[in-house]
Each structure stands twice: as structure tokens, then as C-alpha cells.
Write a protein that holds these residues in place. Structure first.
Motif, PDB file in Angstrom:
ATOM      1  N   GLN A 170      46.223  53.328  45.584  1.00 22.55           N
ATOM      2  CA  GLN A 170      47.428  53.111  46.375  1.00 22.55           C
ATOM      3  C   GLN A 170      48.470  54.122  45.946  1.00 22.55           C
ATOM      4  O   GLN A 170      48.629  54.393  44.753  1.00 22.55           O
ATOM      5  CB  GLN A 170      47.967  51.695  46.164  1.00 22.55           C
ATOM      6  N   GLY A 171      49.141  54.716  46.903  1.00 17.67           N
ATOM      7  CA  GLY A 171      50.239  55.615  46.588  1.00 17.67           C
ATOM      8  C   GLY A 171      49.813  56.889  45.903  1.00 17.67           C
ATOM      9  O   GLY A 171      50.575  57.476  45.139  1.00 17.67           O
ATOM     10  N   GLY A 172      48.568  57.331  46.136  1.00 18.25           N
ATOM     11  CA  GLY A 172      48.125  58.601  45.596  1.00 18.25           C
ATOM     12  C   GLY A 172      47.536  58.541  44.207  1.00 18.25           C
ATOM     13  O   GLY A 172      47.217  59.589  43.637  1.00 18.25           O
ATOM     14  N   SER A 173      47.359  57.348  43.609  1.00 16.04           N
ATOM     15  CA  SER A 173      46.799  57.259  42.265  1.00 16.04           C
ATOM     16  C   SER A 173      45.798  56.113  42.188  1.00 16.04           C
ATOM     17  O   SER A 173      45.876  55.148  42.942  1.00 16.04           O
ATOM     18  CB  SER A 173      47.903  57.051  41.224  1.00 16.04           C
ATOM     19  N   VAL A 174      44.842  56.247  41.255  1.00 11.83           N
ATOM     20  CA  VAL A 174      43.865  55.198  40.995  1.00 11.83           C
ATOM     21  C   VAL A 174      44.336  54.417  39.778  1.00 11.83           C
ATOM     22  O   VAL A 174      44.486  54.974  38.684  1.00 11.83           O
ATOM     23  CB  VAL A 174      42.466  55.795  40.749  1.00 11.83           C
ATOM     24  N   ASP A 175      44.569  53.129  39.956  1.00 10.86           N
ATOM     25  CA  ASP A 175      45.071  52.276  38.882  1.00 10.86           C
ATOM     26  C   ASP A 175      43.972  51.344  38.401  1.00 10.86           C
ATOM     27  O   ASP A 175      43.255  50.738  39.208  1.00 10.86           O
ATOM     28  CB  ASP A 175      46.268  51.441  39.363  1.00 10.86           C
ATOM     29  N   VAL A 176      43.844  51.220  37.088  1.00 18.07           N
ATOM     30  CA  VAL A 176      42.918  50.265  36.481  1.00 18.07           C
ATOM     31  C   VAL A 176      43.706  48.986  36.227  1.00 18.07           C
ATOM     32  O   VAL A 176      44.476  48.891  35.269  1.00 18.07           O
ATOM     33  CB  VAL A 176      42.319  50.810  35.169  1.00 18.07           C
ATOM     34  N   LEU A 177      43.524  47.991  37.091  1.00 15.53           N
ATOM     35  CA  LEU A 177      44.232  46.733  36.937  1.00 15.53           C
ATOM     36  C   LEU A 177      43.591  45.860  35.867  1.00 15.53           C
ATOM     37  O   LEU A 177      44.273  45.040  35.248  1.00 15.53           O
ATOM     38  CB  LEU A 177      44.274  45.985  38.276  1.00 15.53           C
ATOM     39  N   GLN A 178      42.283  46.000  35.680  1.00 17.58           N
ATOM     40  CA  GLN A 178      41.581  45.231  34.669  1.00 17.58           C
ATOM     41  C   GLN A 178      40.333  45.977  34.228  1.00 17.58           C
ATOM     42  O   GLN A 178      39.525  46.368  35.058  1.00 17.58           O
ATOM     43  CB  GLN A 178      41.193  43.842  35.205  1.00 17.58           C
ATOM     44  N   ASP A 179      40.190  46.183  32.919  1.00 11.69           N
ATOM     45  CA  ASP A 179      38.965  46.758  32.373  1.00 11.69           C
ATOM     46  C   ASP A 179      37.842  45.731  32.499  1.00 11.69           C
ATOM     47  O   ASP A 179      38.060  44.588  32.880  1.00 11.69           O
ATOM     48  CB  ASP A 179      39.187  47.150  30.916  1.00 11.69           C
ATOM     49  N   PHE A 180      36.610  46.150  32.173  1.00 12.35           N
ATOM     50  CA  PHE A 180      35.470  45.255  32.337  1.00 12.35           C
ATOM     51  C   PHE A 180      35.667  43.996  31.501  1.00 12.35           C
ATOM     52  O   PHE A 180      35.927  44.065  30.288  1.00 12.35           O
ATOM     53  CB  PHE A 180      34.178  45.973  31.945  1.00 12.35           C
ATOM     54  N   SER A 181      35.534  42.861  32.149  1.00  7.38           N
ATOM     55  CA  SER A 181      35.800  41.585  31.502  1.00  7.38           C
ATOM     56  C   SER A 181      34.948  40.499  32.140  1.00  7.38           C
ATOM     57  O   SER A 181      34.572  40.588  33.314  1.00  7.38           O
ATOM     58  CB  SER A 181      37.284  41.232  31.625  1.00  7.38           C
ATOM     59  N   ALA A 182      34.659  39.448  31.346  1.00 10.16           N
ATOM     60  CA  ALA A 182      33.957  38.266  31.847  1.00 10.16           C
ATOM     61  C   ALA A 182      34.908  37.088  32.003  1.00 10.16           C
ATOM     62  O   ALA A 182      34.472  35.984  32.346  1.00 10.16           O
ATOM     63  CB  ALA A 182      32.807  37.895  30.906  1.00 10.16           C
ATOM     64  N   ASP A 183      36.188  37.298  31.751  1.00 13.64           N
ATOM     65  CA  ASP A 183      37.196  36.241  31.863  1.00 13.64           C
ATOM     66  C   ASP A 183      37.552  36.044  33.331  1.00 13.64           C
ATOM     67  O   ASP A 183      38.339  36.796  33.907  1.00 13.64           O
ATOM     68  CB  ASP A 183      38.424  36.630  31.046  1.00 13.64           C
ATOM     69  N   ARG A 184      36.984  35.012  33.932  1.00 13.35           N
ATOM     70  CA  ARG A 184      37.179  34.819  35.371  1.00 13.35           C
ATOM     71  C   ARG A 184      38.616  34.442  35.708  1.00 13.35           C
ATOM     72  O   ARG A 184      39.143  34.848  36.748  1.00 13.35           O
ATOM     73  CB  ARG A 184      36.210  33.755  35.886  1.00 13.35           C
ATOM     74  N   ASN A 185      39.255  33.650  34.857  1.00  9.78           N
ATOM     75  CA  ASN A 185      40.646  33.292  35.132  1.00  9.78           C
ATOM     76  C   ASN A 185      41.534  34.533  35.153  1.00  9.78           C
ATOM     77  O   ASN A 185      42.425  34.658  35.987  1.00  9.78           O
ATOM     78  CB  ASN A 185      41.141  32.300  34.076  1.00  9.78           C
ATOM     79  N   ARG A 186      41.273  35.426  34.241  1.00 12.23           N
ATOM     80  CA  ARG A 186      42.055  36.658  34.198  1.00 12.23           C
ATOM     81  C   ARG A 186      41.787  37.512  35.429  1.00 12.23           C
ATOM     82  O   ARG A 186      42.705  38.066  36.047  1.00 12.23           O
ATOM     83  CB  ARG A 186      41.717  37.430  32.924  1.00 12.23           C
ATOM     84  N   LEU A 187      40.510  37.646  35.809  1.00 11.94           N
ATOM     85  CA  LEU A 187      40.165  38.442  36.987  1.00 11.94           C
ATOM     86  C   LEU A 187      40.771  37.857  38.254  1.00 11.94           C
ATOM     87  O   LEU A 187      41.309  38.583  39.104  1.00 11.94           O
ATOM     88  CB  LEU A 187      38.644  38.525  37.115  1.00 11.94           C
ATOM     89  N   LEU A 188      40.711  36.525  38.389  1.00  9.62           N
ATOM     90  CA  LEU A 188      41.291  35.885  39.566  1.00  9.62           C
ATOM     91  C   LEU A 188      42.800  36.059  39.606  1.00  9.62           C
ATOM     92  O   LEU A 188      43.386  36.240  40.673  1.00  9.62           O
ATOM     93  CB  LEU A 188      40.918  34.397  39.583  1.00  9.62           C
ATOM     94  N   SER A 189      43.430  36.020  38.445  1.00  7.93           N
ATOM     95  CA  SER A 189      44.878  36.212  38.397  1.00  7.93           C
ATOM     96  C   SER A 189      45.258  37.619  38.849  1.00  7.93           C
ATOM     97  O   SER A 189      46.263  37.815  39.540  1.00  7.93           O
ATOM     98  CB  SER A 189      45.397  35.952  36.983  1.00  7.93           C
ATOM     99  N   ILE A 190      44.441  38.605  38.449  1.00  7.65           N
ATOM    100  CA  ILE A 190      44.703  39.985  38.873  1.00  7.65           C
ATOM    101  C   ILE A 190      44.611  40.100  40.390  1.00  7.65           C
ATOM    102  O   ILE A 190      45.452  40.718  41.051  1.00  7.65           O
ATOM    103  CB  ILE A 190      43.719  40.944  38.201  1.00  7.65           C
ATOM    104  N   LEU A 191      43.575  39.499  40.969  1.00  8.21           N
ATOM    105  CA  LEU A 191      43.402  39.577  42.423  1.00  8.21           C
ATOM    106  C   LEU A 191      44.557  38.918  43.156  1.00  8.21           C
ATOM    107  O   LEU A 191      44.980  39.379  44.226  1.00  8.21           O
ATOM    108  CB  LEU A 191      42.078  38.919  42.826  1.00  8.21           C
ATOM    109  N   GLU A 192      45.091  37.849  42.583  1.00 10.19           N
ATOM    110  CA  GLU A 192      46.190  37.153  43.248  1.00 10.19           C
ATOM    111  C   GLU A 192      47.489  37.943  43.196  1.00 10.19           C
ATOM    112  O   GLU A 192      48.399  37.703  43.991  1.00 10.19           O
ATOM    113  CB  GLU A 192      46.377  35.776  42.617  1.00 10.19           C
ATOM    114  N   THR A 193      47.590  38.874  42.252  1.00  9.38           N
ATOM    115  CA  THR A 193      48.807  39.689  42.198  1.00  9.38           C
ATOM    116  C   THR A 193      48.816  40.801  43.236  1.00  9.38           C
ATOM    117  O   THR A 193      49.863  41.387  43.501  1.00  9.38           O
ATOM    118  CB  THR A 193      48.965  40.328  40.806  1.00  9.38           C
ATOM    119  N   LEU A 194      47.650  41.121  43.807  1.00 13.34           N
ATOM    120  CA  LEU A 194      47.594  42.172  44.818  1.00 13.34           C
ATOM    121  C   LEU A 194      48.252  41.666  46.093  1.00 13.34           C
ATOM    122  O   LEU A 194      47.847  40.649  46.659  1.00 13.34           O
ATOM    123  CB  LEU A 194      46.140  42.574  45.087  1.00 13.34           C
TER     124      LEU A 194
END
Length: 713
Positions: A170-194
Motif C-alpha cells: 500500500q502506498g508504494g511500499s511492502v509492509d511486514v505486519l506480522q512475521d511468521f507466527s502460529a499465534d492465531r489471536n495475534r494474526l487475527l488481530s492484525i487482520l482486523e486492523t486492516l
């Protein structure tokens, strides 16, 4: 060679007269005792899947059980590791919501993934899935479907061996919102911030019969070079693949987008470079068309205005609309097929695409070796792997990779050879941004003059101090080939030493460098590959595309016309672009180039971004069937230019009526407009040129998006 030996002899004699040479001493007298040893190695990581005749994974193999060759040369396997990934792994327990603030994860945005040491597999026996959301290529509805599919997978289908990363473009850059993780709560929280709708609006603009009244979507970032959206999307994918290349395991990048369209004006070299970067990094693309199964109306849905031209009655608009949709999926299909993935197209359950990527990675071996050929020449290295036991084993592995490229301390011959090799490379070099505009004008009943204009952002070029003045040294090389026969029909080679004053050097960061050449071609389909190299740093940019020179003699339904050139500059020849044609060639080109009139040259815009403080020049030629007296007595050709914004016509020139210039070769009607655009507000418009032939009743419509910007003080 003789002069070099003589010079070398004189230097040695001079040294002997001053200091006696010590026999066997491996350093210059008086130098430091520190010895510097430079060694270059290239570590290659190969993932190999081994199955028996029943399709079951073969376990327990070691490095001694494999035989690996690169370009037919045996390589010593330094490391061998088995990755055990059961395809029937149990799903994770149901996710439980947390009361943590979601906004905290917005501060986790990074631009790199955590690297992994060559022989330290911290992701051993784990499946790596990277969810990549191209927010610039999805409208809000598609973004919602993509995020919902990702959430569904993480909640219900993610297994105990899966690790998921979340990336966003987005906006001309690739952002890493979350590194590789098995924490589903964390991954779901990241998706909800989009946020749904973020980044949308910089999708590809289309220039054909299906888009007469559609607003131009440029996605500008204060620089006119940001109009090349498809190149930026592919470049972002290349960046993401490079991030994942630091990990040794197999990686799957699930690419959510609403298609990815490559038109005839896009740089196809960037597509090749993106695929090659993914192969080199061991990444497979799994594109998912977030539009799902589409039942499109013939002339488009309610998100776009009606074309409103002749194409909606002849079927051209409906055909173009269908072709645009198919082309957007063709690019996704190519990205997947060339990297070992599979595209999910015309399917409403988007989660299925993630599951396909998940199930494609099972047991495999990681083999690492140091290539015996450490030359960074950018050439393809073919890999072959065999296993000693079992004899009937079936192997699946990467068939090869492209070596890296390096600009070293070359002499003149080395630099020339490097540029010629780069022209022949199947793995294009895209370190510099290169844009090109190709036009055509009919010279006679058989030949066409094809001028090209190349533009390079000045901020990407290095400046060097030489003799108290600043210079930018640029090498240009290009060739045009016949698509069908593959024969080279024309080429260009030039180098330009651009002298810059203090004032122009300061402006270079915000102004592009332009270069021009021209060719004479017959009607047909061609491909052009053009390279520009910054001779100070060795950085190379490649532009590659296919183009068509139509046979206007066969045009019977419409008024035959040339390309339409949009320009904001008309300059004297002595102040014109850096031209590959010198001396007699330049004089000959000036005689046939229709963009040169009375010693002044019209400079095509390329990016179609114009300053409101200058006039807009529109130039084209119309051609008539008759010649000589027949053409001279015909009625004039009528043409006018219109501007549309938000589906409404906001400006139109007075009709221009011109009679063709009768010659023995061709009846040509030059149509030229000088348009003052200062009264129009800054923004994006659709420019439409209408050409009418009152005698035959034929008409031709040409349209393209453009943008007006406010004049800088």
C-alpha cells in the motif's frame, strides 16, 4: 599491448633506482603487515521432494544419497535436512478472543522478515505461508472478501505445523505486519486492523474502447513516474519474494488481488524479473482473484460509466471489456505457473486458494551447496538432482536459478560486454526505472517511421564530479525483433555524457532524463528490449514490450490515423533530447520525423502528466486513400479534442478542418492542436480526440487518461 609493456618496464626501472626489491616478499616495501584476503562464494539452497512409486514420502536419506549437478558439473552437498510436514496435521484449537487493544499492532509494521542462518533452520518441520494483500489492486468489496477468507483459514483450517506471515502492499511500499507466527489471536488481530478501502484507487488505468468515460486512476505520489502501476505492483511482489529469500525452507506467497493486467504499454521485463526473483528465493506464488466468480455485464457494471462511443454499438466495447478481464487473470496465471504455484480464479470460496498452497507443501529435503561457479553473471544455472535409493523414486525440485549480477571494476571492453550480455539475459535487470513511449507515422504506402522516447527519473542517477563540472554518464542499447521470426530488424547503441550546471544538477532529483531515437519499420508485430545503464554505479534498467505497427492501407471502417502524441514541450533541435542519430543520420531523421517542424521538435510526454503553466500540444496525422490530385480535391478532415472528468465533458476545442497535403507518396493530413489548459483545475482527465471524414462518413475516436498538475514556483 606493446605500449602497456613499455610503460610497465619504465615503472619497474624507476622503482629499482630508489629501493632494492626483496625477493619473495609478497607486499610492497613500507606497506602495512596486514594481509587482506577476499573470497567470494555463492550458497545455493535447493528443496527436493522425494516420493516412492506409491506416492509416499521417502525418509531417512542423507547427503550421500543425493547426486546434484549444476550445468552438468557435480556439486558437493554441504548440508542435508529432512522436513517432516504431515499433510493430515491436526487443526489448532479454536481461537479465543483477547481484550488487547488492536491498535498496538499497527506499530509493528516493518520492512523486513527476520532472517535465518544458512545452517540454522529455526523453521524446521514448519510450513511457511505468507498472506500478501495488494490493497492497491482491490476495491473495498474485494478487500473484504480477501480478509474474510484469511480470517476463516486462520480460525478453522490452520494446523499445528503452519506458520503464517502477513504482508501488505500500500502506498508504494511492502509492509511486514506480522512475521511468521502460529499465534492465531495475534494474526487475527492484525487482520482486523486492516481498514477496508485503504490503498484502493491506484489500480490500472485502461486505454481502449471500454473506457471512454472512466476516470483515470493514476495513484500519484508527487512524482510523474508513479503512473506505472502494474510495474509497481510487480516490483512490490519482487521485493516480497526477496524478503522471503532469506529463509531456507519452501515458502508459499498467497497473493490476494483483483487481477493484474499487463497492457501493451507495460514493461514486461518487470514481470520476468519478478518471476526470476521468486525462483531464486525458492518462493511459489499462489494468486487468488478476490473478485471470485464474476457475471459481468457486457458493457461493465455500475462501478464505471458507459463508454458512450461507437464501440458500444459495434460490440467493440463489450469485446474489450471481456478481454480486459481475461488479461487480468492471465497475468495471475503466469505468476503461479512460472513459480510452481496455482492460481485460484473464478471461485467464490477464496479460502480454497490458501488451502491449496497449504496442501502443496509436504515432506521434503533441504540441500545446500556452494556453487563451484561463483561468477555473478546473471545467467541461468541448470540444476539436476538424482537419488541413489530407491531407484524408482520420483523427485520434484527447482530446475535451476538465475545467478546474481554485479558491476565490478570493468574496463571499457568489459563494460561493453556486460551491457551486451544484459541485453541477451532472460532474467531482466530492473535496478533503474525506465519508461518508454512508442509512436508510428506512415511515410509511404509501405514504410512507417517509429520514434521512441525513453524517460528515466533523474533521482535514480548518480552524479560524479569530473573536471569541476557535474556529469551523468548513461549508456543506451536496444534492439527490435520480429515476434514471429525472432530476427533483429533494427538496433541502437549510444552513450551520453550529460553535463549539468549547478542549477540543473539541483533540479535533477525532481526531473527526468529523456532520450530519443527512431526507426523505419514495415507493418507487423515486434518486440523491443531497451537498456539504460548508469555508468557511474553500474545500475541497469530494462524496458521490454511488444508493439504493433498496423497496416493502415487495409483500414476500411475508420479513418486511418497515426499515433496521437501528447506533449508539453516544443524545443529547438539544438536543445532537444539526447538523440542516437548523429550527422547525416540526424539530418535524414529530421526530414522524415513529423514531430520536427521548422527546426523545432515536439517532445512526447511518455507519462502524460502535464504542467498547467504550459500549453498542451496534441499532434497526429490522418491518411487518405487517394494521392495526388484526387487527394487535393477532397474535402478536409475535421478533428477536435475533448476533456472529460467524472463522466462529464468539461472542455472541447473548436473543430479543426484541414485538407490533406497531396504528395506523390501519400495523402497526409497533419492535425495539430495547441491547447491552453490553465483554466482547468488540477487533476485527472480523459482526453479524447475525434477525427471525422465528411466525404466518406468515417470516424475514429482515440482516448487516453492524463493528469494536470499545478505549476511549481
Amino acid at each position: 599491448m606493446r605500449s602497456f609493456l613499455q610503460l610497465l618496464t619504465l615503472v619497474c626501472l624507476g622503482s629499482a633506482s630508489c629501493i632494492a626489491q626483496t625477493i619473495g616478499q609478497n607486499k610492497a616495501p613500507g606497506s602495512s603487515d596486514t594481509l587482506t584476503l577476499s573470497v567470494r562464494t555463492q550458497l545455493v539452497v535447493e528443496a527436493v521432494t522425494v516420493r516412492d512409486k506409491d506416492g509416499k514420502p521417502v525418509e531417512g536419506l542423507t547427503a550421500n544419497d543425493f547426486t546434484l549437478t549444476e550445468n552438468g558439473i557435480p556439486q558437493k552437498i554441504r548440508f542435508c535436512e529432512h522436513q517432516s510436514l504431515p499433510s493430515t496435521a491436526e487443526p489448532l484449537p479454536a481461537a479465543t478472543p483477547k481484550e488487547e487493544s488492536l491498535t498496538i499492532y499497527k506499530r509493528l509494521t516493518r520492512t523486513q522478515l527476520a532472517p535465518e542462518a544458512a545452517e540454522n533452520l529455526r523453521y524446521k518441520d514448519r510450513r511457511l505461508l505468507a498472506l500478501y494483500f495488494d490493497m492497491s489492486a482491490m476495491p473495498p468489496g474485494d478487500q473484504l472478501r480477501a480478509l474474510s477468507a484469511a480470517e476463516k483459514f486462520i480460525r478453522t483450517q490452520m494446523t499445528s505445523v503452519d506458520l503464517v506471515s502477513i504482508l501488505r502492499y500500500q502506498g508504494g511500499s511492502v509492509d511486514v505486519l506480522q512475521d511468521f507466527s502460529a499465534d492465531r489471536n495475534r494474526l487475527l488481530s492484525i487482520l482486523e486492523t486492516l481498514v477496508i478501502g485503504e490503498g484502493q484507487g491506484s489500480v490500472d488505468s485502461i486505454d481502449d474502447a471500454s473506457s471512454a468515460d472512466t476516470g483515470a486512476a493514476f495513484g500519484q505520489d508527487d512524482s510523474e513516474f508513479n503512473v506505472f502501476n502494474t510495474d509497481r505492483q510487480l516490483s512490490a511482489l519482487q521485493t516480497a519474494a526477496g524478503m522471503l529469500g532469506g529463509l531456507n525452507e519452501k515458502k508459499s506467497l498467497i497473493y490476494f488481488a483483483s487481477g493484474l493486467r499487463l497492457s501493451g504499454t507495460d514493461n514486461q521485463a518487470q514481470l520476468h524479473a519478478t518471476v526470476d526473483a521468486a525462483i531464486r528465493a525458492g518462493v511459489s506464488f499462489w494468486p487468488i482473484d478476490a473478485r471470485g466468480l464474476v457475471a459481468a455485464a457486457p458493457l461493465g457494471d455500475a462501478t464505471q460509466g458507459s463508454p458512450g462511443n461507437q464501440g458500444m454499438y459495434s460490440g467493440t466495447a463489450a469485446q474489450a471489456n471481456t478481454a480486459n478481464f481475461q488479461q487480468s487473470q492471465d497475468t495471475l496465471f503466469s505468476l503461479a505457473g512460472d513459480t510452481g504455484g496455482k492460481a485460484l480464479l473464478d471461485y467464490n470460496d477464496l479460502t480454497r486458494g490458501i488451502v491449496n498452497a497449504q496442501q502443496a507443501i509436504s515432506d521434503y529435503y533441504i540441500l545446500e551447496y556452494y556453487a563451484t561457479n561463483a561468477t555473478l553473471d546473471g545467467r541461468f544455472r541448470k540444476i539436476k538432482v538424482t537419488v541413489n535409493k530407491p531407484a524408482d523414486a520420483k523427485l520434484d525440485f527447482r530446475q535451476g536459478y538465475y545467478a546474481g549480477k554485479e558491476f565490478g571494476k570493468f574496463n571499457v571492453a568489459d563494460k561493453e560486454r556486460q551491457l551486451e550480455d544484459a541485453l541477451m539475459l532472460e532474467d531482466p535487470i530492473t535496478e533503474l526505472t525506465v519508461a518508454m513511449e512508442i509512436n508510428y507515422f506512415q511515410l509511404n504506402r509501405a514504410e512507417y517511421f517509429v520514434p521512441i522516447v525513453v524517460k528515466i527519473p533523474g533521482r535514480e542517477l548518480a552524479l560524479a564530479k569530473k573536471g569541476g563540472a557535474e556529469h551523468t554518464l548513461i549508456d543506451f542499447v536496444g534492439e527490435i525483433k520480429d515476434i514471429y521470426g525472432g530476427n533483429t530488424v533494427s538496433n541502437v547503441r549510444d552513450n551520453v555524457n550529460i553535463k549539468l550546471t549547478d542549477a540543473t544538477a539541483a533540479e535533477l532529483a525532481n526531473r527526468p532524463i529523456e532520450y530519443e531515437s527512431g526507426f523505419t519499420l514495415l507493418p507487423g508485430k515486434y518486440t523491443i528490449k531497451f537498456l539504460a545503464r548508469d555508468n557511474e554505479t553500474g545500475r541497469i534498467g530494462t524496458y521490454q514490450t511488444n508493439f504493433v505497427i498496423p497496416n493502415l492501407n487495409r483500414e476500411t471502417q475508420r479513418v486511418p490515423v497515426s499515433s496521437v502524441v501528447l506533449s508539453g514541450q516544443r524545443v529547438d533541435l539544438k536543445d532537444a533530447l539526447y538523440d542516437a542519430m548523429k550527422g547525416k543520420d540526424a539530418a535524414k531523421a529530421a526530414a522524415v520525423n513529423p514531430l520536427i517542424v521548422d527546426g523545432r521538435k515536439l517532445i512526447p510526454s511518455v507519462t502524460r502528466v502535464f504542467n498547467k503553466g504550459r500549453e498542451l500540444y496534441v499532434y497526429l496525422q490522418a491518411y487518405e486513400e487517394g494521392t495526388g490530385q484526387a487527394a487535393a480535391t477532397s474535402k478536409p478532415i475535421v478533428a477536435y479534442v475533448s476533456f472529460y472528468r467524472d463522466h462529464v465533458k468539461v472542455f472541447e476545442t473548436q473543430p479543426l478542418a484541414i485538407t490533406s497535403a497531396a504528395t506523390a507518396k501519400l495523402a497526409t493530413t497533419p492535425l495539430s492542436f495547441n491547447i491552453a489548459v490553465s483554466q482547468l483545475p488540477p487533476g485527472e482527465y480523459d482526453c479524447q480526440v475525434t477525427i471525422l471524414d465528411p466525404t466518406s462518413g468515417k470516424a475514429t475516436f482515440w482516448n487516453a487518461p492524463l493528469k494536470f498538475v499545478q505549476q511549481h514556483p
